[in-house]
Motif scaffolding. Structure first.
Motif, PDB file in Angstrom:
ATOM      1  N   TYR A  16      56.801  53.174  69.084  1.00 23.19           N
ATOM      2  CA  TYR A  16      58.121  53.172  69.717  1.00 23.19           C
ATOM      3  C   TYR A  16      59.145  52.437  68.864  1.00 23.19           C
ATOM      4  O   TYR A  16      60.301  52.844  68.756  1.00 23.19           O
ATOM      5  CB  TYR A  16      58.045  52.511  71.100  1.00 23.19           C
ATOM      6  N   TYR A  17      58.702  51.359  68.241  1.00 22.91           N
ATOM      7  CA  TYR A  17      59.604  50.576  67.388  1.00 22.91           C
ATOM      8  C   TYR A  17      60.094  51.408  66.205  1.00 22.91           C
ATOM      9  O   TYR A  17      61.286  51.410  65.886  1.00 22.91           O
ATOM     10  CB  TYR A  17      58.892  49.325  66.891  1.00 22.91           C
ATOM     11  N   LYS A  18      59.184  52.150  65.566  1.00 22.79           N
ATOM     12  CA  LYS A  18      59.563  52.978  64.419  1.00 22.79           C
ATOM     13  C   LYS A  18      60.545  54.072  64.824  1.00 22.79           C
ATOM     14  O   LYS A  18      61.479  54.391  64.084  1.00 22.79           O
ATOM     15  CB  LYS A  18      58.314  53.588  63.778  1.00 22.79           C
ATOM     16  N   LYS A  19      60.325  54.639  65.999  1.00 19.05           N
ATOM     17  CA  LYS A  19      61.265  55.644  66.495  1.00 19.05           C
ATOM     18  C   LYS A  19      62.657  55.040  66.659  1.00 19.05           C
ATOM     19  O   LYS A  19      63.671  55.646  66.288  1.00 19.05           O
ATOM     20  CB  LYS A  19      60.773  56.212  67.834  1.00 19.05           C
ATOM     21  N   ALA A  20      62.714  53.860  67.248  1.00 18.59           N
ATOM     22  CA  ALA A  20      63.995  53.184  67.457  1.00 18.59           C
ATOM     23  C   ALA A  20      64.671  52.866  66.123  1.00 18.59           C
ATOM     24  O   ALA A  20      65.892  53.020  65.982  1.00 18.59           O
ATOM     25  CB  ALA A  20      63.792  51.913  68.267  1.00 18.59           C
ATOM     26  N   ILE A  23      66.236  56.029  64.623  1.00 14.58           N
ATOM     27  CA  ILE A  23      67.463  56.384  65.361  1.00 14.58           C
ATOM     28  C   ILE A  23      68.601  55.444  64.970  1.00 14.58           C
ATOM     29  O   ILE A  23      69.726  55.882  64.725  1.00 14.58           O
ATOM     30  CB  ILE A  23      67.216  56.329  66.876  1.00 14.58           C
ATOM     31  N   ALA A  52      69.436  52.681  70.503  1.00 12.71           N
ATOM     32  CA  ALA A  52      68.317  53.172  69.699  1.00 12.71           C
ATOM     33  C   ALA A  52      66.977  52.849  70.360  1.00 12.71           C
ATOM     34  O   ALA A  52      66.068  53.682  70.375  1.00 12.71           O
ATOM     35  CB  ALA A  52      68.374  52.557  68.299  1.00 12.71           C
ATOM     36  N   CYS A  53      66.862  51.669  70.918  1.00  6.54           N
ATOM     37  CA  CYS A  53      65.639  51.289  71.615  1.00  6.54           C
ATOM     38  C   CYS A  53      65.421  52.184  72.838  1.00  6.54           C
ATOM     39  O   CYS A  53      64.328  52.706  73.066  1.00  6.54           O
ATOM     40  CB  CYS A  53      65.707  49.824  72.027  1.00  6.54           C
ATOM     41  N   ARG A  55      66.727  55.223  73.471  1.00  5.28           N
ATOM     42  CA  ARG A  55      66.463  56.603  73.093  1.00  5.28           C
ATOM     43  C   ARG A  55      65.079  56.750  72.470  1.00  5.28           C
ATOM     44  O   ARG A  55      64.364  57.735  72.720  1.00  5.28           O
ATOM     45  CB  ARG A  55      67.535  57.086  72.114  1.00  5.28           C
ATOM     46  N   GLY A  56      64.677  55.785  71.658  1.00  4.44           N
ATOM     47  CA  GLY A  56      63.369  55.843  71.020  1.00  4.44           C
ATOM     48  C   GLY A  56      62.236  55.821  72.033  1.00  4.44           C
ATOM     49  O   GLY A  56      61.249  56.549  71.895  1.00  4.44           O
ATOM     50  N   GLU A  59      62.254  59.289  73.857  1.00  5.05           N
ATOM     51  CA  GLU A  59      61.715  60.332  72.994  1.00  5.05           C
ATOM     52  C   GLU A  59      60.215  60.157  72.759  1.00  5.05           C
ATOM     53  O   GLU A  59      59.494  61.121  72.496  1.00  5.05           O
ATOM     54  CB  GLU A  59      62.453  60.344  71.657  1.00  5.05           C
ATOM     55  N   GLY A  60      59.748  58.926  72.890  1.00  4.11           N
ATOM     56  CA  GLY A  60      58.324  58.648  72.725  1.00  4.11           C
ATOM     57  C   GLY A  60      57.508  58.923  73.977  1.00  4.11           C
ATOM     58  O   GLY A  60      56.282  58.781  73.960  1.00  4.11           O
TER      59      GLY A  60
END
Length: 206
Positions: A16-20, A23, A52-53, A55-56, A59-60
């Motif tokens: 989740y962190y990487k997704k954020a 973004i 970003a957090c 949305r990430g 999306e996760g």
């Protein structure tokens, strides 16, 4: 990242962190600061990281409700520093006059016209009252179809200003984020409120 790891474990937390991060990096590449460095700071340090957090996480695969709660907790924690300062200042015996002297330049510097429209309604010995009718946070989150996240930033005002009591009492009835036409900010002089209670015998309902 630590919060995500605690909540979801090492693997999912890092996912989740990487997704954020991805973004946020994309957002920062096309940032629109409206030609103002203060607006730029709000975007880089508050609005976009929070978005970003949020949305990430969504999306996760995390629900909007859980994502909202996580971001709300993080934003609230960030506001605790200001809350601690407010609590310390509330111990000053003549804090309201000092607050009254400083608040206009602080608001002008921290919330410039490029991001906010502020209308001062009252500036008296009893209270300081103003309306915000356009807000950078609402506008930027609405552009990203995430206006529902905006109340977490509004709620952080209570974390920051409620500790001013009893010298100053922060009150709010409306916010743009919840569909109203304005955000209202009211800072009441606690000393005059106390005097009115003593004079008229007004007591809060238990």
């Amino acid at each position: 990242m630590d919060t995500l790891i605690v909540l979801f474990g090492e693997i999912k937390g890092r996912f989740y962190y990487k997704k954020a991060v991805i973004i946020l990096e994309n957002e920062l590449q096309s940032i629109e600061d409206r030609g103002n460095t203060v607006v730029d700071k709000h975007l880089r340090t508050s609005i976009l990281p929070g978005y970003a957090c949020y949305r990430g996480l969504i999306e996760g695969g995390v629900s909007r409700e859980v994502a909202y709660a996580i971001v709300e907790e993080e934003i609230g924690t960030a506001a605790l520093r200001m809350g601690t300062i407010s609590e310390l200042l509330s111990g000053l015996p003549f804090f309201y006059p000092l607050f009254k002297l400083l608040i206009k330049p602080i608001i002008k510097r921290g919330y410039p016209k490029e991001g906010w429209t502020i209308n001062w309604k009252e500036f008296s010995r009893d209270r300081i009252y103003f309306h915000i009718t356009t807000c950078l946070y609402c506008e930027e989150l609405a552009k990203r179809d995430a206006l529902e996240l905006c109340p977490v930033f509004c709620n952080s005002d209570h974390v920051a200003y409620d500790p001013l009591a009893p010298r100053i009492q922060f009150r709010r009835n409306w916010t743009l984020a919840t569909g109203n036409e304005l955000c209202d900010f009211c800072f009441k002089n606690g000393k005059t409120v106390t005097k009115k209670v003593e004079k008229y015998g007004v007591h809060k309902k238990k």
